[in-house]
Design a protein around this motif. Structure first.
Motif, mmCIF file in Angstrom:
data_model
loop_
_atom_site.group_PDB
_atom_site.id
_atom_site.type_symbol
_atom_site.label_atom_id
_atom_site.label_comp_id
_atom_site.label_asym_id
_atom_site.label_seq_id
_atom_site.Cartn_x
_atom_site.Cartn_y
_atom_site.Cartn_z
ATOM 1 N N LYS A 1 -13.897 52.391 109.470
ATOM 2 C CA LYS A 1 -14.157 53.830 109.479
ATOM 3 C C LYS A 1 -15.509 54.232 108.887
ATOM 4 O O LYS A 1 -15.901 55.392 109.010
ATOM 5 C CB LYS A 1 -13.038 54.602 108.769
ATOM 6 C CG LYS A 1 -11.657 54.391 109.376
ATOM 7 C CD LYS A 1 -10.623 55.196 108.636
ATOM 8 C CE LYS A 1 -9.214 54.923 109.207
ATOM 9 N NZ LYS A 1 -8.192 55.685 108.488
ATOM 10 N N LEU B 1 -17.444 56.727 111.042
ATOM 11 C CA LEU B 1 -17.294 56.160 112.377
ATOM 12 C C LEU B 1 -16.132 56.728 113.178
ATOM 13 O O LEU B 1 -16.066 56.522 114.389
ATOM 14 C CB LEU B 1 -17.139 54.639 112.268
ATOM 15 C CG LEU B 1 -18.325 53.893 111.646
ATOM 16 C CD1 LEU B 1 -18.000 52.412 111.530
ATOM 17 C CD2 LEU B 1 -19.592 54.116 112.448
ATOM 18 N N THR C 1 -22.338 61.051 116.107
ATOM 19 C CA THR C 1 -21.231 61.702 115.405
ATOM 20 C C THR C 1 -21.278 63.199 115.722
ATOM 21 O O THR C 1 -22.118 63.648 116.513
ATOM 22 C CB THR C 1 -21.347 61.485 113.888
ATOM 23 O OG1 THR C 1 -22.568 62.094 113.423
ATOM 24 C CG2 THR C 1 -21.402 59.998 113.560
ATOM 25 N N ASN D 1 -13.966 52.324 114.599
ATOM 26 C CA ASN D 1 -14.006 53.799 114.702
ATOM 27 C C ASN D 1 -12.783 54.358 115.397
ATOM 28 O O ASN D 1 -12.862 55.317 116.155
ATOM 29 C CB ASN D 1 -15.279 54.252 115.425
ATOM 30 C CG ASN D 1 -15.289 53.903 116.905
ATOM 31 O OD1 ASN D 1 -14.483 53.090 117.357
ATOM 32 N ND2 ASN D 1 -16.196 54.505 117.666
#
Length: 423
Positions: free
Chosen positions: A356, A375, A394, A420
């Protein structure tokens, strides 16, 4: 560690009372610059000479007795031998890297620290490596390192650091690119051959040190709009340092070769850099095994450097377990190039990938990350901004990151995508 110097004083009478004397400090004799000799025939048998090799001037020292003379004479010679054993300038790499302070490292620690500091703060400095630093400051750094004293390179300016690195390379008994290697390069300077030549270096310390230096020079060229230094400028500086038997004609041939090596750093040295990073991972694995044998459980602390220079973070953002994340949760770590958000320049960063989150640091020894990329729900894809580049998009920003080869880029993309997963 004490610095090896002999202080000499001058005596001056005070008042009328006989024997009332006071000493005044005149200055030091640097041991690396002196030789000790007996007085010439017919001279004072209680005296001896200290000769300064810089200016060939001599000073006569007269102890209180022949016994004291013998003691001083022996102690000075012993101190000179001790200092020579610690000396790092003018010492071949094999000898240097087998000293107690450097054993287990692949690049001299003081050179690696200098280069890392330049990567952190010096890449945009105009005239980097071309402009001279303060000679006194550079000589002082040399004296301190030669005496075994640790230096905080964060206190040194860019031109002092570059002068220090250049002086050390210049003083090496053998060039980082020996004459035999230059002969191979001049016969075939194709990129595949250059890669083969440097990867097959018989001296691993020369190979890794050359890679570390070339890496910084390459990143200097990536920031040439700020520092006004392209590979051609750097080749003029480093040509004479790397090619020792240099006539003017020879150097005219060497300059474009050095420039080519710098420009094609990623193609030529990526394998060597990966090799060094694997050695870090192997060192970490060995450390963990040794700790298990001793019955020592891994500590869960804040980000720290362990003995293998690998990084561990215990308190990721987002309210994750404050007790800490162990080493086992590191998916991958290594150096990549990242494009800055404000100045839009490329800089090398040390990345640590965990579920993550992707952390990035100034270098692998930093204890505090420069940033973290969340992520979860991020989109990871190849990019055309740069060779072997990929983007992480993102909600609020696109991060541009570049690897050193296509396989490495594909590996990072695949692993980041695996970290992710949506919540």
């Amino acid at each position: 560690m004490r610095r090896m110097r002999i202080h000499h004083h001058r005596r001056r009478k005070l008042g009328k009372e006989q024997g009332s004397m006071k000493h005044f400090f005149i200055g030091p004799f640097k041991l690396e610059n002196i030789s000790v000799k007996d007085t010439p025939l017919g001279g004072d048998p209680d005296s001896f000479l200290i000769v300064n090799s810089d200016n060939n001037e001599s000073s006569t020292l007269t102890p209180s007795s022949v016994q004291q003379k013998s003691l001083w004479y022996t102690q000075i010679q012993s101190a000179k031998i001790e200092q020579n054993q610690r000396r790092v300038f003018g010492v071949d790499l094999n000898t240097l890297m087998n000293t107690q302070s450097e054993k287990g490292k692949d690049v001299p620690s003081f050179i690696e620290a200098s280069l890392e500091r330049l990567m952190e703060v010096g890449l945009e400095k105009e005239g980097i490596f071309r402009l001279s630093g303060n000679r006194k400051d550079i000589e002082n750094c040399k004296s301190l390192v030669d005496s075994g004293t640790e230096i905080d390179f964060k206190e040194k300016d860019t031109h002092c650091l570059t002068g220090f690195v250049k002086m050390w390379i210049r003083d090496l008994p053998t060039s980082l690119i020996p004459e035999s290697v230059w002969e191979q390069i001049t016969q075939d300077d194709s990129i595949p051959n250059l890669k083969r030549i440097f990867e097959s270096y018989p001296n691993v310390y020369e190979k890794y040190t050359l890679q570390a230096v070339m890496k910084v020079l390459y990143y200097v060229t990536l920031n040439h709009e700020s520092n006004k230094m392209q590979s051609g400028n750097l080749s003029i500086v480093f040509g004479p340092l790397l090619y020792r038997d240099s006539s003017a004609t020879d150097l005219q041939l060497v300059f474009p070769l050095v420039s080519k090596i710098i420009d094609n750093y990623e193609s030529i040295f990526s394998g060597i850099e990966t090799e060094r990073e694997k050695n870090v991972t192997i060192g970490l694995s060995s450390l963990k095994k040794e700790r298990r044998k001793l019955g020592i459980e891994p500590k869960r602390l804040s980000m720290r450097e362990n003995s293998s220079n690998a990084l561990v973070e215990s308190e990721p953002p987002g309210g994750m377990d404050s007790a800490g994340i162990g080493l086992a949760e590191i998916v991958k770590q290594g150096s990549l190039s990242k494009k800055g958000a404000k100045r839009r320049n490329w800089k090398e960063r040390w990345f640590v990938l965990k579920p993550k989150f992707l952390y990035y640091f100034g270098n692998r020894k930093d204890s505090v990350s420069k940033g973290v990329i969340t992520l979860v729900n991020a989109v990871v894809s190849p990019s055309t901004h740069k060779d072997y580049c990929f983007s992480i998009s993102t909600k609020g920003r696109e991060f541009l990151i570049a690897a050193k080869s296509e396989p490495e880029m594909k590996e990072w993309i695949e692993l980041i995508r695996s970290c992710n997963r949506p919540e």
